[in-house]
Design an enzyme around this catalytic site. Structure first.
Site, PDB file in Angstrom:
ATOM      1  N   LYS A 176     -18.644 -19.231  -2.632  1.00  0.00           N
ATOM      2  CA  LYS A 176     -18.944 -18.293  -1.558  1.00  0.00           C
ATOM      3  C   LYS A 176     -17.656 -17.678  -1.022  1.00  0.00           C
ATOM      4  O   LYS A 176     -16.639 -18.356  -0.893  1.00  0.00           O
ATOM      5  CB  LYS A 176     -19.664 -19.024  -0.425  1.00  0.00           C
ATOM      6  CG  LYS A 176     -19.851 -18.211   0.843  1.00  0.00           C
ATOM      7  CD  LYS A 176     -19.424 -18.915   2.133  1.00  0.00           C
ATOM      8  CE  LYS A 176     -18.164 -19.667   2.132  1.00  0.00           C
ATOM      9  NZ  LYS A 176     -17.549 -19.984   3.423  1.00  0.00           N
ATOM     10  N   PRO A 206     -11.950 -24.183  -6.455  1.00  0.00           N
ATOM     11  CA  PRO A 206     -10.876 -24.939  -5.794  1.00  0.00           C
ATOM     12  C   PRO A 206     -11.415 -25.750  -4.621  1.00  0.00           C
ATOM     13  O   PRO A 206     -12.313 -25.315  -3.898  1.00  0.00           O
ATOM     14  CB  PRO A 206      -9.908 -23.846  -5.334  1.00  0.00           C
ATOM     15  CG  PRO A 206     -10.152 -22.706  -6.263  1.00  0.00           C
ATOM     16  CD  PRO A 206     -11.618 -22.739  -6.572  1.00  0.00           C
ATOM     17  N   ALA A 224     -11.044 -25.180   0.075  1.00  0.00           N
ATOM     18  CA  ALA A 224     -10.550 -23.815  -0.041  1.00  0.00           C
ATOM     19  C   ALA A 224     -11.291 -22.812   0.831  1.00  0.00           C
ATOM     20  O   ALA A 224     -10.964 -21.635   0.840  1.00  0.00           O
ATOM     21  CB  ALA A 224     -10.646 -23.359  -1.502  1.00  0.00           C
ATOM     22  N   GLY A 225     -12.330 -23.243   1.548  1.00  0.00           N
ATOM     23  CA  GLY A 225     -13.126 -22.294   2.320  1.00  0.00           C
ATOM     24  C   GLY A 225     -14.098 -21.509   1.469  1.00  0.00           C
ATOM     25  O   GLY A 225     -14.516 -20.414   1.851  1.00  0.00           O
ATOM     26  N   ALA A 256     -16.970 -23.116   0.029  1.00  0.00           N
ATOM     27  CA  ALA A 256     -18.230 -23.867   0.008  1.00  0.00           C
ATOM     28  C   ALA A 256     -18.417 -24.671  -1.267  1.00  0.00           C
ATOM     29  O   ALA A 256     -19.543 -24.859  -1.725  1.00  0.00           O
ATOM     30  CB  ALA A 256     -19.426 -22.934   0.233  1.00  0.00           C
ATOM     31  N   GLY A 257     -17.338 -25.184  -1.843  1.00  0.00           N
ATOM     32  CA  GLY A 257     -17.443 -25.917  -3.095  1.00  0.00           C
ATOM     33  C   GLY A 257     -18.342 -27.132  -3.010  1.00  0.00           C
ATOM     34  O   GLY A 257     -19.193 -27.355  -3.877  1.00  0.00           O
ATOM     35  N   GLY A 258     -18.206 -27.941  -1.955  1.00  0.00           N
ATOM     36  CA  GLY A 258     -19.072 -29.100  -1.795  1.00  0.00           C
ATOM     37  C   GLY A 258     -20.489 -28.703  -1.449  1.00  0.00           C
ATOM     38  O   GLY A 258     -21.457 -29.277  -1.972  1.00  0.00           O
ATOM     39  N   SER A 259     -20.622 -27.713  -0.578  1.00  0.00           N
ATOM     40  CA  SER A 259     -21.953 -27.260  -0.160  1.00  0.00           C
ATOM     41  C   SER A 259     -22.747 -26.693  -1.324  1.00  0.00           C
ATOM     42  O   SER A 259     -23.951 -26.941  -1.455  1.00  0.00           O
ATOM     43  CB  SER A 259     -21.821 -26.200   0.936  1.00  0.00           C
ATOM     44  OG  SER A 259     -21.272 -26.748   2.108  1.00  0.00           O
ATOM     45  N   THR A 260     -22.087 -25.935  -2.182  1.00  0.00           N
ATOM     46  CA  THR A 260     -22.814 -25.323  -3.293  1.00  0.00           C
ATOM     47  C   THR A 260     -23.221 -26.370  -4.327  1.00  0.00           C
ATOM     48  O   THR A 260     -24.256 -26.230  -4.985  1.00  0.00           O
ATOM     49  CB  THR A 260     -21.993 -24.186  -3.932  1.00  0.00           C
ATOM     50  OG1 THR A 260     -22.867 -23.332  -4.676  1.00  0.00           O
ATOM     51  CG2 THR A 260     -20.878 -24.678  -4.830  1.00  0.00           C
ATOM     52  N   ASP A 266     -23.569 -24.013   5.748  1.00  0.00           N
ATOM     53  CA  ASP A 266     -23.614 -22.994   4.703  1.00  0.00           C
ATOM     54  C   ASP A 266     -24.424 -23.408   3.479  1.00  0.00           C
ATOM     55  O   ASP A 266     -24.535 -22.645   2.522  1.00  0.00           O
ATOM     56  CB  ASP A 266     -22.203 -22.560   4.283  1.00  0.00           C
ATOM     57  CG  ASP A 266     -21.300 -23.732   3.929  1.00  0.00           C
ATOM     58  OD1 ASP A 266     -21.786 -24.880   3.918  1.00  0.00           O
ATOM     59  OD2 ASP A 266     -20.109 -23.501   3.672  1.00  0.00           O
TER      60      ASP A 266
END
Length: 298
Positions: free
Chosen positions: A14, A101, A104-105, A107-111, A143
């Protein structure tokens, strides 16, 4: 009824085309106004050996050794929430091939959590509606509902109340993040100090979002880029010199505009052509930085 014993899902990164804080909500949460966009940079989630089980049981693995593969992982938490919401106890192996990354802002964990919710729901014949999946996801993070549906959306409240927008027109987006992790609580605390906790007497006036929304309705790529805004960018980049350098290189490389995403420190640039984006990618590489060329998801 189990429909698939193996499911593959992509968890798309995101970016924020607009990110602002409009005040405070009950419970002390920040009221957020944001326009979010998923891009084709993604993690790849494989859920296999999916079975009915007496109790929920999940084995998490990841190609990145720094990612926790236990109950701290949002993918693990998402799987447990699916079992709770569906009334189906599941065991499965979940592998995360991480390309986004970390910290990083973007949303890597959220996605990843959103991808697990979608994947398990698919494995069991879409037993839960998208709306219900989003509701479950909001318990993981503000998010996550957006990561469930993707595309282009405006969000307010805590950032979890979604309003679908026209798709962002095709352009080329260069994303880079180089080893300067940013803690989201730290970033919010930084802003609270600048803007007196966003209380009624802080004097802060949120930036008008009308120009960006009009640009999306018109499909005007150049104007979309010009209207981008992130309240976190100036104070966070003041503390993150590498991210400042990455942004400067993107602008030097021909970006129509470049901006930090989320609370940082990732930076993305908007380019009108793939050649321009790849030229800027090479410029980053020549300066020791890695960039990813992607396009908006629709």
């Amino acid at each position: 009824m189990l429909s698939y014993s193996t499911v593959k899902e992509k968890g798309y990164a995101k970016i924020n085309l607009h990110l602002d804080i409009t005040g405070r909500l009950e419970g002390g949460y920040h009221a957020v106004a944001t326009v979010m966009q998923t891009v084709t940079l993604c993690d790849e989630i494989t859920i296999e050996d999916i079975k009915h089980s007496d109790v929920p049981s999940f084995e998490i693995s990841c190609n990145k050794p720094d990612v926790p593969c236990d109950e701290r992982n949002l993918a693990y938490k998402a799987a447990l929430l699916f079992c709770e919401a569906s009334g189906v106890n599941v065991s499965a192996k979940i592998h995360i091939e991480k390309n986004i990354p970390m910290a990083a802002g973007m949303a890597g964990g959220s996605t990843d959590g959103a991808a697990v919710l979608r994947g398990l729901n698919k494995a069991f014949g879409e037993m839960l509606s998208t709306e219900r999946i989003c509701e479950i996801g909001s318990r993981l993070g503000a998010d996550v509902p957006f990561c469930v549906v993707g595309g282009t959306a405006y969000a307010d409240g805590k950032g979890d109340v979604l309003h679908v927008l026209p798709n962002m027109p095709r352009c080329y987006i260069l994303v880079a993040c180089e080893g300067e992790g940013v803690s989201t609580p730290w970033a919010y605390k930084l802003l609270d100090g600048i803007y007196s906790d966003f209380n009624e007497n802080s004097g802060y006036e949120p930036k008008d979002i009308g120009g960006l929304l009009d640009s999306l309705n018109l499909g005007d790529k150049a104007r979309i880029a010009a209207e981008m805004y992130n309240i976190f960018e100036a104070p966070v980049l003041a503390e993150r010199p590498v991210a400042r350098k990455v942004k400067a290189l993107m602008m030097e490389g021909g970006a129509v505009n470049a901006m930090m995403s989320g609370s940082g420190p990732s930076v993305f640039g908007i380019f009108m052509s793939e050649d321009e984006a790849k030229n800027a990618q090479r410029l980053l590489y020549d300066n020791g930085f890695k960039g990813y060329v992607c396009v908006p998801c629709v």
